[in-house]
Design a protein around this motif. Structure first.
Motif, short mmCIF file in Angstrom:
data_model
loop_
_atom_site.label_atom_id
_atom_site.label_comp_id
_atom_site.label_asym_id
_atom_site.label_seq_id
_atom_site.Cartn_x
_atom_site.Cartn_y
_atom_site.Cartn_z
N UNK A 239 14.61 -18.55 -1.70
CA UNK A 239 14.31 -17.88 -0.44
C UNK A 239 13.86 -16.44 -0.71
N UNK A 240 12.69 -16.10 -0.20
CA UNK A 240 12.14 -14.76 -0.36
C UNK A 240 11.67 -14.25 1.01
N UNK A 241 11.50 -12.95 1.14
CA UNK A 241 10.86 -12.43 2.36
C UNK A 241 9.38 -12.79 2.35
N UNK A 242 8.78 -12.85 3.52
CA UNK A 242 7.36 -13.16 3.62
C UNK A 242 6.52 -12.22 2.76
N UNK A 243 6.96 -10.96 2.64
CA UNK A 243 6.20 -9.96 1.90
C UNK A 243 6.21 -10.19 0.39
N UNK A 244 7.07 -11.04 -0.10
CA UNK A 244 7.19 -11.27 -1.54
C UNK A 244 6.66 -12.66 -1.89
N UNK A 245 5.44 -12.71 -2.38
CA UNK A 245 4.85 -14.00 -2.75
C UNK A 245 5.35 -14.50 -4.09
N UNK A 246 5.74 -13.58 -4.96
CA UNK A 246 6.28 -13.91 -6.28
C UNK A 246 7.02 -12.68 -6.79
N UNK A 247 7.65 -12.82 -7.95
CA UNK A 247 8.46 -11.70 -8.45
C UNK A 247 7.66 -10.40 -8.55
N UNK A 248 6.40 -10.48 -8.97
CA UNK A 248 5.58 -9.30 -9.14
C UNK A 248 4.55 -9.11 -8.02
N UNK A 249 4.53 -9.99 -7.04
CA UNK A 249 3.54 -9.91 -5.97
C UNK A 249 4.25 -9.59 -4.66
N UNK A 250 4.27 -8.30 -4.33
CA UNK A 250 4.97 -7.84 -3.13
C UNK A 250 4.02 -7.03 -2.26
N UNK A 251 3.89 -7.40 -1.03
CA UNK A 251 3.05 -6.67 -0.08
C UNK A 251 3.82 -5.44 0.42
N UNK A 252 3.21 -4.30 0.32
CA UNK A 252 3.82 -3.06 0.81
C UNK A 252 2.84 -2.35 1.74
N UNK A 253 3.39 -1.69 2.73
CA UNK A 253 2.56 -0.91 3.65
C UNK A 253 2.89 0.56 3.45
N UNK A 254 1.94 1.42 3.72
CA UNK A 254 2.15 2.86 3.51
C UNK A 254 2.91 3.45 4.71
#
Length: 254
Positions: A239-254
Motif C-alpha cells: 500500500x502506497x500513497x497515490x503520489x508514490x508510484x515506486x520507491x524512487x518515483x514520488x510526485x511532489x508539488x512546490x
C-alpha cells in the motif's frame, strides 16, 4: 467469548491506530509497547469509544518481557486469534561504507528478532484458537533497496523472509500469515526516530508530497486482512500513497 488481538508497538503511529481499529471490529485488544503512559491513554480512548482493551508494557527485544506478554494473553478469557507484529523502526540514513553498527544492530533486533520472539511466544495460543492470523507489518523496503537505506532495507528484507518462511512452515495448521508493506506513511515518530530527533530532516522526507499515507490508512488494511473469512489468506498487501508510484518515483508539488 470475545476474540483477542495483540498489537505490538501500540503506543503510537500505526500500532495505536491499529489497536483502535481492531477494537471497533469486535476484538479485545492487547496493546503492547514500552511506554506504559501512552498505552494507558490508548486503552482509555478505546474504552471511551465502546471497545475493550488491555495494556501490557513490553519490550520486544527482551525474552522475559515477551514471556510476560504471552502470560498476559493467556490470562484473558477469549481466544488469541490475531497477532500484529508492528513494533519496528529505522535509524539513520548512512551509506554502507559509513554504516553505524549500533543502528544496524538495533534495527535487526527490533524488526526481525522482535518479530521472531513475539511470534514464537504467541503461536501456541494462535494454534489453539483454531483460527489464528499473524500479521507482519513490514515495508516496501522489504523488497526494494535505496541509497542510505542499507540497514533498514536489510532488516525489512529479513522480516519479509521470516514471514514467507513461517507461512510455508505453518501450512496445514489453522494460522494465516499476512505481510503488510506500506510505502510512505507520515506518522508523528518514525522520521524523528530515524533522524535522532531532527524534526527538519524528518519533515523533508514528505515535503511537497500531496497526501502521504497516515497511520489510519495502514490500520484499515490490517483490519481488512484480519477480518476476511479464515480460508482467505492475503499473502502480501502493498500500500502506497497515490503520489508514490515506486520507491524512487514520488510526485511532489512546490
Amino acid at each position: 467469548m470475545t476474540p483477542v488481538a495483540i498489537v505490538t508497538g501500540a503506543s503510537s503511529g500505526i500500532g495505536a491506530a491499529t489497536a483502535r481499529r481492531l477494537a471497533t471490529e469486535g476484538f479485545h485488544v492487547l496493546a503492547a509497547a514500552r511506554r506504559t503512559d501512552r498505552l494507558t491513554g490508548l486503552v482509555e480512548d478505546i474504552t471511551a469509544a465502546g471497545g475493550t482493551a488491555t495494556a501490557v508494557t513490553c519490550d520486544v527485544t527482551s525474552d522475559s518481557s515477551v514471556a510476560e506478554l504471552a502470560a498476559a494473553a493467556a490470562g484473558l478469557p477469549g481466544p488469541v486469534t490475531v497477532l500484529v507484529n508492528n513494533a519496528g523502526g529505522a535509524r539513520g540514513l548512512d551509506p554502507v561504507e559509513d554504516g553505524s553498527i549500533g543502528d544496524w544492530q538495533w534495527m535487526y533486533d527490533v524488526n526481525v528478532l522482535g518479530s521472531l520472539r513475539v511470534t514464537k511466544a504467541l503461536l501456541p495460543a494462535l494454534d489453539a484458537s483454531g483460527a489464528g492470523t499473524v500479521i507482519m507489518v513490514s515495508s516496501t523496503a522489504g523488497f526494494t533497496v535505496y541509497e542510505g537505506g542499507g540497514g533498514y532495507t536489510a532488516a525489512k528484507h529479513a522480516q519479509t523472509a521470516l514471514t514467507g518462511t513461517l507461512r510455508l512452515e505453518l501450512s496445514g495448521r489453522p494460522i494465516r500469515v499476512v505481510e503488510i508493506d506500506p510505502g510512505m506513511v507520515k506518522t508523528d515518530e518514525f522520521g524523528l526516530v530515524r533522524f535522532d530527533g531532527d524534526a527538519e530532516r524528518a519533515a523533508a522526507v514528505y515535503a511537497g508530497v500531496p497526501e502521504p499515507l497516515v497511520a489510519e490508512d495502514v490500520a484499515d488494511c490490517i483490519a481488512w486482512c484480519a477480518t476476511r473469512p479464515q480460508h482467505v489468506n492475503i499473502d502480501r498487501l502493498v500500500v502506497r500513497p497515490l503520489a508514490q508510484a515506486a520507491q524512487h518515483k514520488v510526485h511532489r508539488v512546490s
